[in-house]
Scaffold this motif. Structure first.
Motif, PDB file in Angstrom:
ATOM      1  N   GLY A 229       0.826  -1.212   0.000  1.00  0.00           N
ATOM      2  CA  GLY A 229       0.000   0.000   0.000  1.00  0.00           C
ATOM      3  C   GLY A 229       0.859   1.261   0.000  1.00  0.00           C
ATOM      4  O   GLY A 229       0.579   2.216  -0.732  1.00  0.00           O
ATOM      5  N   ASP A 230       1.910   1.260   0.787  1.00  0.00           N
ATOM      6  CA  ASP A 230       2.786   2.442   0.829  1.00  0.00           C
ATOM      7  C   ASP A 230       3.583   2.600  -0.459  1.00  0.00           C
ATOM      8  O   ASP A 230       3.907   3.712  -0.873  1.00  0.00           O
ATOM      9  CB  ASP A 230       3.721   2.369   2.039  1.00  0.00           C
ATOM     10  N   ASN A 231       3.886   1.472  -1.101  1.00  0.00           N
ATOM     11  CA  ASN A 231       4.526   1.546  -2.408  1.00  0.00           C
ATOM     12  C   ASN A 231       3.632   2.274  -3.408  1.00  0.00           C
ATOM     13  O   ASN A 231       4.091   3.138  -4.148  1.00  0.00           O
ATOM     14  CB  ASN A 231       4.824   0.138  -2.939  1.00  0.00           C
ATOM     15  N   VAL A 232       2.360   1.903  -3.411  1.00  0.00           N
ATOM     16  CA  VAL A 232       1.433   2.513  -4.367  1.00  0.00           C
ATOM     17  C   VAL A 232       1.166   3.969  -3.982  1.00  0.00           C
ATOM     18  O   VAL A 232       1.011   4.842  -4.848  1.00  0.00           O
ATOM     19  CB  VAL A 232       0.117   1.696  -4.440  1.00  0.00           C
ATOM     20  N   GLY A 233       1.161   4.231  -2.680  1.00  0.00           N
ATOM     21  CA  GLY A 233       0.917   5.602  -2.209  1.00  0.00           C
ATOM     22  C   GLY A 233       2.118   6.520  -2.372  1.00  0.00           C
ATOM     23  O   GLY A 233       1.982   7.746  -2.305  1.00  0.00           O
ATOM     24  N   PHE A 234       3.269   5.932  -2.605  1.00  0.00           N
ATOM     25  CA  PHE A 234       4.511   6.716  -2.644  1.00  0.00           C
ATOM     26  C   PHE A 234       4.461   7.906  -3.614  1.00  0.00           C
ATOM     27  O   PHE A 234       4.738   9.042  -3.214  1.00  0.00           O
ATOM     28  CB  PHE A 234       5.696   5.790  -2.958  1.00  0.00           C
ATOM     29  N   PRO A 235       4.075   7.664  -4.888  1.00  0.00           N
ATOM     30  CA  PRO A 235       4.044   8.814  -5.808  1.00  0.00           C
ATOM     31  C   PRO A 235       3.013   9.865  -5.382  1.00  0.00           C
ATOM     32  O   PRO A 235       3.211  11.051  -5.627  1.00  0.00           O
ATOM     33  CB  PRO A 235       3.631   8.203  -7.151  1.00  0.00           C
TER      34      PRO A 235
END
Ligand code: ATP
Ligand code: MG
Length: 249
Positions: A102-108
């Motif tokens: 989830g944080d990977n996807v939220g990163f950008p």
């Protein structure tokens, strides 16, 4: 002032690594809102070409334009501004290992927008559910299969709803059903959001499903460019062999 020419243009781009000539005077125009599929044998320069579009590689000769702007002339924040409109999933795109999916996807989203946290979480869920990974929100990348990592990478590439989406081998490592679902997703992103797609694939069924235009690279050059029907009728034996192979990859 709006620019309505080709979204991406490569003009006489050449690139060598040492003595190896990878791109040899490649000129391509990518039309807006369409899906362009790039085909060709392994090692023929497909990934190298994509990296020129986001300025990760610089040509030895020739120029690359995104939305009419010559990105080969840009550096620093000007290049970053252009890149913000481009989502990319590279061939071996790695997730950040130390944070959740989830944080990977939220990163950008956290990096490039001022959206409130609740809105970011909603978007992350939405993108993960589009790739069939809503259940993986709190997992760590190491807990995912190869195909799941690929899909999470795609969700991250789409997080900012980019106007241009570059995807290098979306179906590699995916079963045929998941692969078809990813194709459907890409087509729906194109239809619903008007996203311009460039997809590199070895998967011919996938190329047929996605591609409005197919570009066949061979030995650093564009051998043919056209619709599925045009490539099937190509005079080049290599191209017709490719088009009639059913092997995925
Ligand atoms: N950074 C680099 N340094 C040196 N050589 C490179 C580099 N990147 C790519 N190459 C070489 O350029 C050639 C084209 O590579 P590229 O990754 O574009 O192939 P490809 O068409 O994407 O192949 P595949 O279908 O296997 O992914 C290869 O011979 C590769 O070894
Ligand atoms: Mg490649």
């Amino acid at each position: 002032m709006t620019y309505d020419g080709p979204v991406i243009r490569l003009e006489h781009v050449s690139k060598a690594f040492g003595a190896l000539r990878v791109l040899d005077d490649v000129s391509i125009a990518i039309p807006r809102g369409e899906a362009t599929v790039v085909l060709g044998r392994s090692g023929t320069g497909k990934s190298v070409m994509l990296k020129h579009v986001v300025g990760l590689l610089q040509p030895d000769a020739g120029r690359v334009f995104v939305e009419g702007e010559e990105i080969t002339a840009l550096t620093g924040s000007a290049l970053a501004d252009v890149r913000r409109h481009i989502g990319f999933l590279f061939q071996n795109a790695a997730l950040f290992d130390s944070i959740t999916v989830g944080d990977n996807v939220g990163f950008p989203l956290r990096r490039h927008t001022e959206l409130p946290e609740a809105e970011i979480r909603t978007r992350v869920r939405e993108k993960l559910s589009q790739v069939g990974l809503e259940h993986a929100l709190d997992k760590m990348p190491a807990e995912l299969s190869g195909g799941m990592k690929k899909r999470a990478g795609l969700a991250r590439a789409m997080a900012l709803d980019p106007s241009i989406l570059l995807v290098d081998e979306p179906s590699a490592g995916l079963d045929p059903i998941t692969s078809e679902e990813i194709d459907d997703l890409l087509v729906s992103v194109k239809r619903n959001l008007g996203t311009t797609l460039i997809v590199v694939t070895h998967n011919i069924p996938s190329a047929r499903r996605i591609g409005d235009t197919l570009v066949f690279l061979h030995e650093g050059r564009v051998l043919v460019q056209g619709s599925v029907v045009e490539l099937e009728a190509s005079e080049h034996a290599l191209v017709t062999r490719f088009m009639h192979s059913e092997a995925g990859g």
